[in-house]
Write a protein that holds these residues in place. Structure first.
Motif, mmCIF file in Angstrom:
data_model
loop_
_atom_site.group_PDB
_atom_site.id
_atom_site.type_symbol
_atom_site.label_atom_id
_atom_site.label_comp_id
_atom_site.label_asym_id
_atom_site.label_seq_id
_atom_site.Cartn_x
_atom_site.Cartn_y
_atom_site.Cartn_z
ATOM 1 N N ILE A 117 0.835 -1.197 0.221
ATOM 2 C CA ILE A 117 -0.036 0.112 -0.128
ATOM 3 C C ILE A 117 0.886 1.345 -0.069
ATOM 4 C CG2 ILE A 117 -1.799 1.262 1.125
ATOM 5 C CD1 ILE A 117 -2.519 -1.300 0.174
ATOM 6 N N VAL A 118 0.832 2.080 -1.033
ATOM 7 C CA VAL A 118 1.598 3.117 -1.356
ATOM 8 C C VAL A 118 0.629 4.484 -1.509
ATOM 9 C CG1 VAL A 118 3.642 2.177 -1.719
ATOM 10 C CG2 VAL A 118 2.098 2.592 -3.536
ATOM 11 N N LYS A 119 1.116 5.660 -1.553
ATOM 12 C CA LYS A 119 0.582 6.805 -2.053
ATOM 13 C C LYS A 119 0.564 7.083 -3.535
ATOM 14 C CE LYS A 119 -0.102 11.787 -0.788
ATOM 15 N NZ LYS A 119 0.580 12.889 -0.172
ATOM 16 N N LEU A 120 -0.666 7.008 -4.182
ATOM 17 C CA LEU A 120 -0.594 7.228 -5.414
ATOM 18 C C LEU A 120 -1.339 8.531 -6.141
ATOM 19 C CD1 LEU A 120 -1.839 3.290 -6.320
ATOM 20 C CD2 LEU A 120 0.370 4.403 -6.415
ATOM 21 N N ASN A 121 -0.786 8.871 -7.309
ATOM 22 C CA ASN A 121 -1.219 9.819 -8.021
ATOM 23 C C ASN A 121 -2.298 9.218 -8.816
ATOM 24 O OD1 ASN A 121 -1.921 12.082 -9.588
ATOM 25 N ND2 ASN A 121 -0.059 13.067 -9.282
ATOM 26 N N LEU A 122 -3.602 9.340 -8.481
ATOM 27 C CA LEU A 122 -4.592 8.764 -9.326
ATOM 28 C C LEU A 122 -4.923 9.474 -10.604
ATOM 29 C CD1 LEU A 122 -7.466 8.010 -6.555
ATOM 30 C CD2 LEU A 122 -5.194 6.619 -7.138
ATOM 31 N N SER A 123 -4.412 10.736 -10.844
ATOM 32 C CA SER A 123 -4.881 11.323 -11.975
ATOM 33 C C SER A 123 -3.725 10.870 -13.059
ATOM 34 C CB SER A 123 -4.581 13.008 -11.982
ATOM 35 O OG SER A 123 -5.544 13.444 -10.968
ATOM 36 N N GLU A 124 -2.453 10.709 -12.742
ATOM 37 C CA GLU A 124 -1.556 10.073 -13.591
ATOM 38 C C GLU A 124 -1.925 8.810 -13.950
ATOM 39 O OE1 GLU A 124 2.420 10.775 -11.931
ATOM 40 O OE2 GLU A 124 2.290 12.734 -12.162
ATOM 41 N N LEU A 125 -2.259 7.982 -13.112
ATOM 42 C CA LEU A 125 -2.649 6.525 -13.179
ATOM 43 C C LEU A 125 -3.706 6.465 -14.221
ATOM 44 C CD1 LEU A 125 -2.580 3.621 -10.655
ATOM 45 C CD2 LEU A 125 -4.658 3.895 -12.066
ATOM 46 N N ASP A 165 -3.869 15.872 -9.812
ATOM 47 C CA ASP A 165 -3.287 15.395 -8.531
ATOM 48 C C ASP A 165 -4.133 15.198 -7.562
ATOM 49 O OD1 ASP A 165 -0.752 16.106 -10.116
ATOM 50 O OD2 ASP A 165 -0.919 18.054 -9.569
ATOM 51 N N VAL A 166 -5.023 14.229 -7.783
ATOM 52 C CA VAL A 166 -5.585 13.568 -6.634
ATOM 53 C C VAL A 166 -4.856 12.212 -6.150
ATOM 54 C CG1 VAL A 166 -7.841 12.311 -5.866
ATOM 55 C CG2 VAL A 166 -7.650 14.263 -7.697
ATOM 56 N N PHE A 167 -4.834 12.126 -4.641
ATOM 57 C CA PHE A 167 -3.771 11.172 -4.179
ATOM 58 C C PHE A 167 -4.739 10.079 -3.359
ATOM 59 C CE2 PHE A 167 -0.687 14.483 -5.190
ATOM 60 C CZ PHE A 167 0.302 13.870 -5.744
ATOM 61 N N GLY A 168 -4.356 8.877 -3.487
ATOM 62 C CA GLY A 168 -5.030 8.198 -2.467
ATOM 63 C C GLY A 168 -4.065 7.071 -2.335
ATOM 64 N N TYR A 169 -4.425 5.950 -1.369
ATOM 65 C CA TYR A 169 -3.548 4.915 -0.802
ATOM 66 C C TYR A 169 -4.156 3.776 -1.301
ATOM 67 C CZ TYR A 169 -0.684 8.057 1.962
ATOM 68 O OH TYR A 169 0.056 9.084 2.318
ATOM 69 N N ALA A 212 -19.012 2.896 -13.155
ATOM 70 C CA ALA A 212 -18.102 2.101 -12.075
ATOM 71 C C ALA A 212 -17.212 3.077 -11.246
ATOM 72 C CB ALA A 212 -17.301 1.079 -12.928
ATOM 73 N N VAL A 213 -17.361 2.739 -9.930
ATOM 74 C CA VAL A 213 -16.607 3.716 -9.123
ATOM 75 C C VAL A 213 -15.840 2.972 -8.239
ATOM 76 C CG1 VAL A 213 -17.035 5.155 -7.130
ATOM 77 C CG2 VAL A 213 -18.791 5.070 -8.741
ATOM 78 N N ILE A 214 -14.517 3.313 -8.237
ATOM 79 C CA ILE A 214 -13.303 2.904 -7.433
ATOM 80 C C ILE A 214 -13.182 3.909 -6.510
ATOM 81 C CG2 ILE A 214 -11.096 1.868 -7.277
ATOM 82 C CD1 ILE A 214 -11.513 1.316 -10.367
ATOM 83 N N GLY A 215 -13.214 3.452 -5.120
ATOM 84 C CA GLY A 215 -13.066 4.404 -3.924
ATOM 85 C C GLY A 215 -12.036 3.832 -3.251
ATOM 86 N N MET A 216 -10.973 4.896 -2.699
ATOM 87 C CA MET A 216 -10.260 4.379 -1.534
ATOM 88 C C MET A 216 -9.836 5.672 -0.654
ATOM 89 S SD MET A 216 -7.128 4.730 -4.319
ATOM 90 C CE MET A 216 -8.515 4.332 -5.571
ATOM 91 N N THR A 217 -8.947 5.260 0.479
ATOM 92 C CA THR A 217 -8.856 6.201 1.368
ATOM 93 C C THR A 217 -7.547 7.226 0.921
ATOM 94 O OG1 THR A 217 -7.982 6.530 3.832
ATOM 95 C CG2 THR A 217 -7.179 4.577 2.398
ATOM 96 N N ARG A 218 -7.878 8.557 1.597
ATOM 97 C CA ARG A 218 -6.943 9.635 1.203
ATOM 98 C C ARG A 218 -5.814 9.435 2.325
ATOM 99 N NH1 ARG A 218 -10.195 14.837 0.063
ATOM 100 N NH2 ARG A 218 -8.060 15.548 -0.377
ATOM 101 N N GLU A 219 -5.933 9.012 3.417
ATOM 102 C CA GLU A 219 -5.196 9.283 4.436
ATOM 103 C C GLU A 219 -4.384 7.687 4.488
ATOM 104 O OE1 GLU A 219 -4.692 11.577 6.353
ATOM 105 O OE2 GLU A 219 -6.657 12.491 5.479
ATOM 106 N N ALA A 220 -3.162 7.832 4.819
ATOM 107 C CA ALA A 220 -2.293 6.714 5.174
ATOM 108 C C ALA A 220 -3.013 5.611 6.150
ATOM 109 C CB ALA A 220 -0.703 6.999 5.414
ATOM 110 N N PRO A 221 -3.233 4.584 5.762
ATOM 111 C CA PRO A 221 -3.931 3.377 6.515
ATOM 112 C C PRO A 221 -2.902 3.164 7.653
ATOM 113 C CG PRO A 221 -3.199 2.487 4.383
ATOM 114 C CD PRO A 221 -2.732 3.897 4.148
#
Length: 454
Positions: free
Chosen positions: A304-312, A335-339, A442-451
């Motif tokens: 689990i790492v911090k990802l730049n969802l926009s670039e992905l 530049d939306v980030f998620g883990y 289709a919605v893919i949701g994930m946390t924005r805070e480090a788990p």
């Protein structure tokens, strides 16, 4: 030799050895106790005779004293310091003892001797006689009664051993059958599994908690594990054929593009090589993930790492745009980030993009954004949609909504079920929103805070 026969033979032999050792120990202890008691009694009796003779010396002739104190089944004699003395006095049945050589001894001595196949106790006691001379009184007594008792004990123990082995043999045979019952049932079950191809279980009888019941329960657990692994193997083959198609299509498209225009456009050459290399790596990773899917989920290596969802999202959209010649627009906040796990999240995104391009002809929209503590990626198509009553079923493995999906070149019903497994492992939320005839989101949701991973 069959196991039942081995159990019967080895257990019978072991019990027989234990019984014989126990009886031998009993006999040895009893014989030692009997002989020691006999020695103590003979020693005490000889001391008593010596004291009595010394007190009566001078009043009663010594020969008469010897006759008066002679054992019922033995001999008595008195020897002087020079080795001479009065003739020994024996009982009527033990006259042969008088032929034994007389040996003078100034110390008390107790010993067991054999004469003419009989056993005797010989006790030698020094006594100061009335004239001041040290005399040696020797009393010899037969132990035949004790030996006869020990002989009877030997016979009794041998008979008891033989008699005790009879019920033991029957009980051991019964025990062998009891032990072999679940083993035989396992053997028959395995033969039936091999013959029919079905993973049968043992029928557990009773509520015992012994090792046999534990072995049967463990066997059933093993069969369940084998059945699950077999199903996962089948799922792996289906998932591999389903999931490897997309990267292979992208690689084929870029290779065809290179073949047609690569030599004329260097920038296209580098772009294609990079895309092919990226997809080859992703295909390798995907294969490894599919192999993990065929195993237990606990064995997945999650990072689990911090990802730049926009670039992905833009990278995935670009790969699909070039592979399928479909317009894919990426909208939303930059530049939306998620883990999450990058490789598995990318695989999850590819599943929904693949479905979108299969079941719609219009442009596909990918939205990236965040809401409260959740970052999300939405894949929106304007395709055939899914009826509300069938929407909860689309995540089931091999489920097909209708034949129209076949005509549209749809898959075999594995993508969304695989998406559920991936989402569960990497800890993201997936959701489908669809209106029949209008399209699907289709919605893919994930946390924005480090788990907090312990």
């Amino acid at each position: 030799m069959r196991l039942r026969s081995k159990i019967h033979l080895y257990t019978s032999a072991l019990f027989a050895v234990l019984l014989i050792v126990m009886n031998l120990s009993t006999y040895y202890m009893f014989s030692e106790l009997s002989v020691n008691n006999q020695l103590d009694r003979a020693e005490a009796q000889a001391i008593q005779i010596a004291n009595g003779m010394r007190q009566a010396a001078g009043e009663i002739p010594t020969q008469d004293l010897l006759r008066g104190y002679v054992p019922v089944d033995g001999m008595i004699r008195m020897i002087g310091s020079d080795g001479t003395g009065l003739p020994p006095v024996t009982s009527g049945s033990q006259q042969h003892l008088s032929k034994q050589k007389a040996i003078y001894d100034t110390t008390k001595r107790v010993q067991v001797i054999d004469d003419l196949d009989q056993t005797y106790i010989s006790v030698s006691v020094p006594v100061i006689w009335s004239d001041g001379e040290v005399m040696n009184i020797q009393v010899t007594e037969s132990m035949q009664s004790t030996m006869d008792t020990l002989q009877v004990l030997r016979i009794v123990l041998m008979v008891v051993t033989c008699i005790a082995l009879i019920p033991v043999l029957f009980s051991i045979r019964l025990l062998g059958r009891l032990i072999m019952k679940p083993i035989s049932a396992m053997t028959l079950t395995m033969k039936e599994i091999r013959r029919s191809g079905r993973f049968n279980r043992l029928e557990l009888e009773g509520h015992s908690k012994d090792e046999l019941m534990e072995m049967s329960m463990t066997f059933n657990d093993m069969i369940e594990l084998l059945e699950n692994n077999y199903k996962k193997q089948q799922q792996f083959v289906s998932n591999a054929s389903h999931e490897l198609k997309t990267p292979l299509t992208i690689i084929e498209s870029y290779a065809s593009l290179l073949k047609r225009r690569g030599m004329d456009r260097p920038e296209l050459f580098h772009e294609s090589i990079e895309a092919i290399h990226s997809e080859a790596i992703r295909m390798k990773e995907m294969t490894e993930q599919l192999l993990l899917l065929a195993k237990q989920k606990e064995q997945w290596n999650i990072s689990i790492v911090k990802l730049n969802l926009s670039e992905l999202a833009m990278g995935s959209a670009k790969a699909f745009r070039n592979a399928y010649r479909r317009e894919i627009h990426v909208d939303g906040t930059p530049d939306v980030f998620g883990y999450s796990d990058e490789n598995k999240l990318k695989q999850l995104l590819f599943i929904f993009l693949d479905n979108a391009q299969k079941y719609s002809d219009d442009d596909i929209v990918v939205e990236v954004g965040s809401l409260d503590d959740e970052a999300y990626i939405r894949i929106i198509d304007r395709g055939i949609g899914i009826a509300s009553d069938k929407l909860p079923l689309v995540f089931d493995r091999f489920y097909r909504v209708d034949e129209a999906r076949n005509r549209q070149g749809g898959g075999v019903g594995l993508g969304l079920s695989l998406a559920v497994e991936i989402a569960e492992v990497i800890g993201v939320r997936i959701e489908l929103q669809s209106v029949e005839g209008k399209g699907t989101t289709a919605v893919i949701g994930m946390t924005r805070e480090a788990p907090n991973i312990s």
